[in-house]
Design an enzyme around this catalytic site. Structure first.
Site, PDB file in Angstrom:
ATOM      1  N   PRO A  93       0.829  -1.214   0.000  1.00  0.00           N
ATOM      2  CA  PRO A  93       0.000   0.000   0.000  1.00  0.00           C
ATOM      3  C   PRO A  93       0.860   1.260   0.000  1.00  0.00           C
ATOM      4  O   PRO A  93       1.757   1.395   0.833  1.00  0.00           O
ATOM      5  CB  PRO A  93      -0.768  -0.114   1.323  1.00  0.00           C
ATOM      6  CG  PRO A  93       0.118  -0.943   2.208  1.00  0.00           C
ATOM      7  CD  PRO A  93       0.787  -1.917   1.293  1.00  0.00           C
ATOM      8  N   THR A  94       0.591   2.148  -0.935  1.00  0.00           N
ATOM      9  CA  THR A  94       1.277   3.447  -0.911  1.00  0.00           C
ATOM     10  C   THR A  94       0.234   4.544  -1.101  1.00  0.00           C
ATOM     11  O   THR A  94      -0.743   4.379  -1.835  1.00  0.00           O
ATOM     12  CB  THR A  94       2.367   3.554  -2.005  1.00  0.00           C
ATOM     13  OG1 THR A  94       1.815   3.187  -3.267  1.00  0.00           O
ATOM     14  CG2 THR A  94       3.558   2.673  -1.688  1.00  0.00           C
ATOM     15  N   SER A 138      -4.200   1.488  -0.298  1.00  0.00           N
ATOM     16  CA  SER A 138      -3.850   2.257   0.895  1.00  0.00           C
ATOM     17  C   SER A 138      -5.079   2.953   1.453  1.00  0.00           C
ATOM     18  O   SER A 138      -5.910   3.482   0.708  1.00  0.00           O
ATOM     19  CB  SER A 138      -2.800   3.312   0.545  1.00  0.00           C
ATOM     20  OG  SER A 138      -2.635   4.213   1.621  1.00  0.00           O
ATOM     21  N   TYR A 191      -5.059   1.824   8.921  1.00  0.00           N
ATOM     22  CA  TYR A 191      -4.492   2.337  10.166  1.00  0.00           C
ATOM     23  C   TYR A 191      -5.668   2.370  11.135  1.00  0.00           C
ATOM     24  O   TYR A 191      -6.607   3.163  10.925  1.00  0.00           O
ATOM     25  CB  TYR A 191      -3.963   3.756   9.998  1.00  0.00           C
ATOM     26  CG  TYR A 191      -2.694   3.907   9.187  1.00  0.00           C
ATOM     27  CD1 TYR A 191      -1.466   3.488   9.699  1.00  0.00           C
ATOM     28  CD2 TYR A 191      -2.704   4.502   7.927  1.00  0.00           C
ATOM     29  CE1 TYR A 191      -0.290   3.642   8.967  1.00  0.00           C
ATOM     30  CE2 TYR A 191      -1.537   4.663   7.189  1.00  0.00           C
ATOM     31  CZ  TYR A 191      -0.343   4.231   7.718  1.00  0.00           C
ATOM     32  OH  TYR A 191       0.811   4.386   6.998  1.00  0.00           O
ATOM     33  N   THR A 200      -1.621  -1.819   9.472  1.00  0.00           N
ATOM     34  CA  THR A 200      -0.265  -1.291   9.634  1.00  0.00           C
ATOM     35  C   THR A 200      -0.024  -0.942  11.095  1.00  0.00           C
ATOM     36  O   THR A 200      -0.761  -0.143  11.677  1.00  0.00           O
ATOM     37  CB  THR A 200      -0.068  -0.057   8.734  1.00  0.00           C
ATOM     38  OG1 THR A 200      -0.329  -0.466   7.379  1.00  0.00           O
ATOM     39  CG2 THR A 200       1.339   0.497   8.831  1.00  0.00           C
ATOM     40  N   LYS A 255       1.041  -5.569   9.292  1.00  0.00           N
ATOM     41  CA  LYS A 255       2.142  -5.012   8.486  1.00  0.00           C
ATOM     42  C   LYS A 255       3.045  -4.183   9.379  1.00  0.00           C
ATOM     43  O   LYS A 255       2.574  -3.229  10.019  1.00  0.00           O
ATOM     44  CB  LYS A 255       1.566  -4.128   7.376  1.00  0.00           C
ATOM     45  CG  LYS A 255       2.615  -3.378   6.570  1.00  0.00           C
ATOM     46  CD  LYS A 255       1.975  -2.682   5.377  1.00  0.00           C
ATOM     47  CE  LYS A 255       2.994  -2.040   4.473  1.00  0.00           C
ATOM     48  NZ  LYS A 255       3.479  -0.758   4.958  1.00  0.00           N
ATOM     49  N   HIS A 258       8.334  -0.297   6.616  1.00  0.00           N
ATOM     50  CA  HIS A 258       7.640   0.825   5.972  1.00  0.00           C
ATOM     51  C   HIS A 258       8.545   1.481   4.927  1.00  0.00           C
ATOM     52  O   HIS A 258       8.527   2.700   4.731  1.00  0.00           O
ATOM     53  CB  HIS A 258       7.199   1.830   7.039  1.00  0.00           C
ATOM     54  CG  HIS A 258       5.901   2.535   6.759  1.00  0.00           C
ATOM     55  ND1 HIS A 258       4.760   2.321   7.486  1.00  0.00           N
ATOM     56  CD2 HIS A 258       5.554   3.463   5.838  1.00  0.00           C
ATOM     57  CE1 HIS A 258       3.784   3.106   7.040  1.00  0.00           C
ATOM     58  NE2 HIS A 258       4.252   3.806   6.022  1.00  0.00           N
ATOM     59  N   ARG A 270      10.636   4.376   6.257  1.00  0.00           N
ATOM     60  CA  ARG A 270       9.975   5.673   6.484  1.00  0.00           C
ATOM     61  C   ARG A 270       9.502   5.859   7.914  1.00  0.00           C
ATOM     62  O   ARG A 270       8.960   6.909   8.246  1.00  0.00           O
ATOM     63  CB  ARG A 270       8.774   5.799   5.533  1.00  0.00           C
ATOM     64  CG  ARG A 270       9.187   5.886   4.092  1.00  0.00           C
ATOM     65  CD  ARG A 270       8.037   5.557   3.149  1.00  0.00           C
ATOM     66  NE  ARG A 270       7.043   6.589   2.991  1.00  0.00           N
ATOM     67  CZ  ARG A 270       7.146   7.627   2.172  1.00  0.00           C
ATOM     68  NH1 ARG A 270       8.230   7.792   1.453  1.00  0.00           N
ATOM     69  NH2 ARG A 270       6.155   8.492   2.058  1.00  0.00           N
ATOM     70  N   GLY A 329      10.271  -4.035   1.227  1.00  0.00           N
ATOM     71  CA  GLY A 329      11.386  -3.117   1.504  1.00  0.00           C
ATOM     72  C   GLY A 329      12.568  -3.428   0.616  1.00  0.00           C
ATOM     73  O   GLY A 329      13.293  -4.397   0.847  1.00  0.00           O
ATOM     74  N   GLY A 330      12.732  -2.615  -0.427  1.00  0.00           N
ATOM     75  CA  GLY A 330      13.936  -2.744  -1.252  1.00  0.00           C
ATOM     76  C   GLY A 330      13.892  -3.812  -2.323  1.00  0.00           C
ATOM     77  O   GLY A 330      14.923  -4.096  -2.938  1.00  0.00           O
ATOM     78  N   VAL A 331      12.721  -4.388  -2.575  1.00  0.00           N
ATOM     79  CA  VAL A 331      12.643  -5.399  -3.649  1.00  0.00           C
ATOM     80  C   VAL A 331      12.654  -4.672  -4.998  1.00  0.00           C
ATOM     81  O   VAL A 331      11.744  -3.897  -5.303  1.00  0.00           O
ATOM     82  CB  VAL A 331      11.353  -6.246  -3.512  1.00  0.00           C
ATOM     83  CG1 VAL A 331      11.188  -7.168  -4.717  1.00  0.00           C
ATOM     84  CG2 VAL A 331      11.374  -7.032  -2.212  1.00  0.00           C
TER      85      VAL A 331
HETATM   86  C1  LIG Z   1       5.241   7.034  -0.911  1.00  0.00           C
HETATM   87  C2  LIG Z   1       4.924   5.922   0.035  1.00  0.00           C
HETATM   88  C3  LIG Z   1       3.683   5.889   0.654  1.00  0.00           C
HETATM   89  C4  LIG Z   1       3.366   4.849   1.527  1.00  0.00           C
HETATM   90  N1  LIG Z   1       2.138   4.804   2.063  1.00  0.00           N
HETATM   91  C5  LIG Z   1       1.806   3.781   2.891  1.00  0.00           C
HETATM   92  C6  LIG Z   1       0.503   3.689   3.422  1.00  0.00           C
HETATM   93  O1  LIG Z   1      -0.358   4.495   3.128  1.00  0.00           O
HETATM   94  N2  LIG Z   1       0.249   2.676   4.262  1.00  0.00           N
HETATM   95  C7  LIG Z   1       1.191   1.737   4.596  1.00  0.00           C
HETATM   96  O2  LIG Z   1       0.917   0.833   5.373  1.00  0.00           O
HETATM   97  N3  LIG Z   1       2.425   1.793   4.078  1.00  0.00           N
HETATM   98  C8  LIG Z   1       2.758   2.774   3.241  1.00  0.00           C
HETATM   99  N4  LIG Z   1       4.003   2.824   2.678  1.00  0.00           N
HETATM  100  C9  LIG Z   1       4.952   1.718   2.924  1.00  0.00           C
HETATM  101  C10 LIG Z   1       4.796   0.628   1.853  1.00  0.00           C
HETATM  102  O3  LIG Z   1       3.617  -0.089   2.044  1.00  0.00           O
HETATM  103  C11 LIG Z   1       5.944  -0.388   1.875  1.00  0.00           C
HETATM  104  O4  LIG Z   1       6.086  -0.904   3.180  1.00  0.00           O
HETATM  105  C12 LIG Z   1       7.284   0.161   1.402  1.00  0.00           C
HETATM  106  O5  LIG Z   1       7.125   1.104   0.381  1.00  0.00           O
HETATM  107  C13 LIG Z   1       8.118  -1.008   0.875  1.00  0.00           C
HETATM  108  O6  LIG Z   1       9.357  -0.589   0.488  1.00  0.00           O
HETATM  109  P1  LIG Z   1       9.790  -0.273  -1.043  1.00  0.00           P
HETATM  110  O7  LIG Z   1       9.179   1.043  -1.377  1.00  0.00           O
HETATM  111  O8  LIG Z   1      11.276  -0.216  -0.933  1.00  0.00           O
HETATM  112  O9  LIG Z   1       9.296  -1.398  -1.931  1.00  0.00           O
HETATM  113  C14 LIG Z   1       4.340   3.844   1.803  1.00  0.00           C
HETATM  114  C15 LIG Z   1       5.576   3.896   1.171  1.00  0.00           C
HETATM  115  C16 LIG Z   1       5.876   4.902   0.293  1.00  0.00           C
HETATM  116  C17 LIG Z   1       7.210   4.900  -0.394  1.00  0.00           C
HETATM  117  C1  LIG Z   2      -1.083   9.776   6.202  1.00  0.00           C
HETATM  118  C2  LIG Z   2      -0.496   9.078   5.017  1.00  0.00           C
HETATM  119  C3  LIG Z   2       0.387   7.954   5.414  1.00  0.00           C
HETATM  120  C4  LIG Z   2       1.163   7.471   4.263  1.00  0.00           C
HETATM  121  C5  LIG Z   2       2.318   6.610   4.657  1.00  0.00           C
HETATM  122  O1  LIG Z   2       2.169   5.646   5.331  1.00  0.00           O
HETATM  123  C6  LIG Z   2       3.623   6.939   4.181  1.00  0.00           C
HETATM  124  O2  LIG Z   2       3.784   7.997   3.593  1.00  0.00           O
HETATM  125  O3  LIG Z   2       4.548   6.154   4.429  1.00  0.00           O
END
Ligand SMILES: Cc1cc2nc3c(=O)[nH]c(=O)nc-3n(C[C@H](O)[C@H](O)[C@H](O)COP(=O)(O)O)c2cc1C
Ligand SMILES: CCCCC(=O)C(=O)O
Length: 357
Positions: free
Chosen positions: A77-78, A106, A136, A162, A226, A250, A253, A282-284
């Site tokens: 989810p992003t 997401s 969330y 998450t 997650k 994450h 992040r 993460g990092g795939v």
């Molecule tokens: C721009 C961005 C937004 C994300 N938003 C969410 C989110 O809304 N909810 C969530 O559980 N994880 C969020 N994540 C984390 C991703 O689900 C995921 O764990 C992570 O991007 C995996 O790493 P990768 O980007 O290296 O593949 C976000 C990551 C990025 C980069």
């Molecule tokens: C409130 C948005 C959360 C998005 C998120 O999880 C991320 O940017 O990593």
């Protein structure tokens, strides 16, 4: 020239995106140590191939929570896909459905989950596309339950909860850039109240296992946690009746200096001992990364940023190409490793190499 690798997709996306939005997508927390560690973790692992295995007929397909998927890769989810491309989550959903890949919607999507589901179904009516919904848990449990019902009614077949965000990670690129809010016209559509007002997503450090028990009693959908990294938490997850874990930091992040996810997999796999399916993200960025994670005990991996790069580069077509590249690379790696399917991969195929990254 069409991008030949996921890294090349990032380069194209970077040229097209507003630099502030690129930083939001690409960035991590703090010194971005964990962001880099995720890649370094994969780089430190070597694949040790088997030969003469007669694996000319191969499949990349597998099943997750009883449903078929073409690839042991889900779209993690992003948030905010409409920052990457005007078609946003609709484009991502169509590409995922066409490729037979699970999309985790997401909670912070810029398109309502109902419209995302409709786009996925229309793109691939014959295969009943699989959508999961990322949640969330909100301190307002009534609102949380309302969201769960929306996800269920839209046809989502799992909840990805998450749990690594009791507070929001400190993303310094965003602070420097002054990026705190979506531009006018975009919002988190799944946070819209029946009356039309849009709530803000609340991170809450009050959440505890009691909230997971609460959720368990209110939905029959599989629950995937997650962001579990500690093996003791993996054991607690088993005790609390969840259905799967997505081992994740994450994408670097949240807690900076958390370990690379792929390096934790063997420990977590040992702790859960097959009682729950494990996913990892993460990092795939390569088919070899996917195969390494599966060999170490994951049922599937998640990709986050690469999908955003495909989306920014060329909308639905870009996401399709990213998924097709991953599929080709996974198949090619299976061929070279002497495996006919994801199920045949085991930890004997992986060696850790000190000092390589
Ligand atoms: C721009 C961005 C937004 C994300 N938003 C969410 C989110 O809304 N909810 C969530 O559980 N994880 C969020 N994540 C984390 C991703 O689900 C995921 O764990 C992570 O991007 C995996 O790493 P990768 O980007 O290296 O593949 C976000 C990551 C990025 C980069
Ligand atoms: C409130 C948005 C959360 C998005 C998120 O999880 C991320 O940017 O990593």
């Amino acid at each position: 020239m069409a991008p030949l690798t996921l890294a090349e997709f990032e380069a194209v996306a970077r040229e097209r995106l507003d630099p502030v939005h690129y930083d939001f997508f690409a960035g991590g927390a703090g010194d971005e140590t964990t962001l880099r560690a995720n890649r370094a973790g994969f780089a430190r692992l070597a694949l040790l191939p088997r030969v003469l295995r007669g694996n000319g007929t191969r499949t990349t397909a597998t099943t997750l929570f009883g449903r078929d998927t073409e690839l042991p890769v889900v779209i993690s989810p992003t948030a905010f896909h409409r920052l990457a491309h005007p078609d946003g989550e609709l484009a991502t959903a169509r590409a995922a459905a066409g490729a037979g890949v699970v999309l985790v919607v997401s909670m912070a999507a810029t398109t309502p989950v109902e419209q995302i589901a409709a786009a996925a179904r229309a793109a691939a009516p014959e295969r009943a596309p699989t959508l999961w919904f990322q949640l969330y848990v909100q301190p307002d449990l009534e609102f949380t339950e309302h969201l769960v019902r929306r996800a269920e009614s839209a046809g989502c077949t799992a909840l990805v909860v998450t749990v690594d965000s009791p507070v929001f990670g400190r993303r310094e690129r965003d602070h420097r850039n002054g990026f705190h809010d979506l531009p006018a016209g975009l919002c988190c559509e799944n946070l819209r109240e029946p009356g039309g007002a849009v709530r803000r997503i609340e991170m809450s450090a009050e959440l505890s296992w009691a909230h997971i028990d609460w959720l368990r009693q209110r939905t029959a959908l599989p629950i995937v946690l997650k962001g579990v990294l500690h093996p003791e938490d993996a054991l607690l997850a088993v005790e609390h009746g969840v259905d799967g874990l997505l081992v994740s930091n994450h994408g670097g992040r949240q807690l900076d200096t958390a370990p690379a996810t792929v390096e934790l997999l063997p420990e977590i796999a040992a702790a859960v001992a097959g009682r729950l399916p494990l996913l990892v993200d993460g990092g795939v960025r390569r088919g070899t990364d996917v195969v390494k994670a599966l060999a170490l005990g994951a049922s599937a991996v998640g990709v986050g940023r690469p999908v955003l790069w495909g989306l920014a580069a060329a909308g639905e077509r870009g996401v399709r190409e990213v998924l097709a590249l991953l599929r080709e690379e996974v198949d090619h790696t299976l061929a070279l490793c002497g495996a006919a399917s994801p199920r045949e991969l085991g930890p004997d195929l992986v060696r850790r190499q000190e000092g390589v990254c």
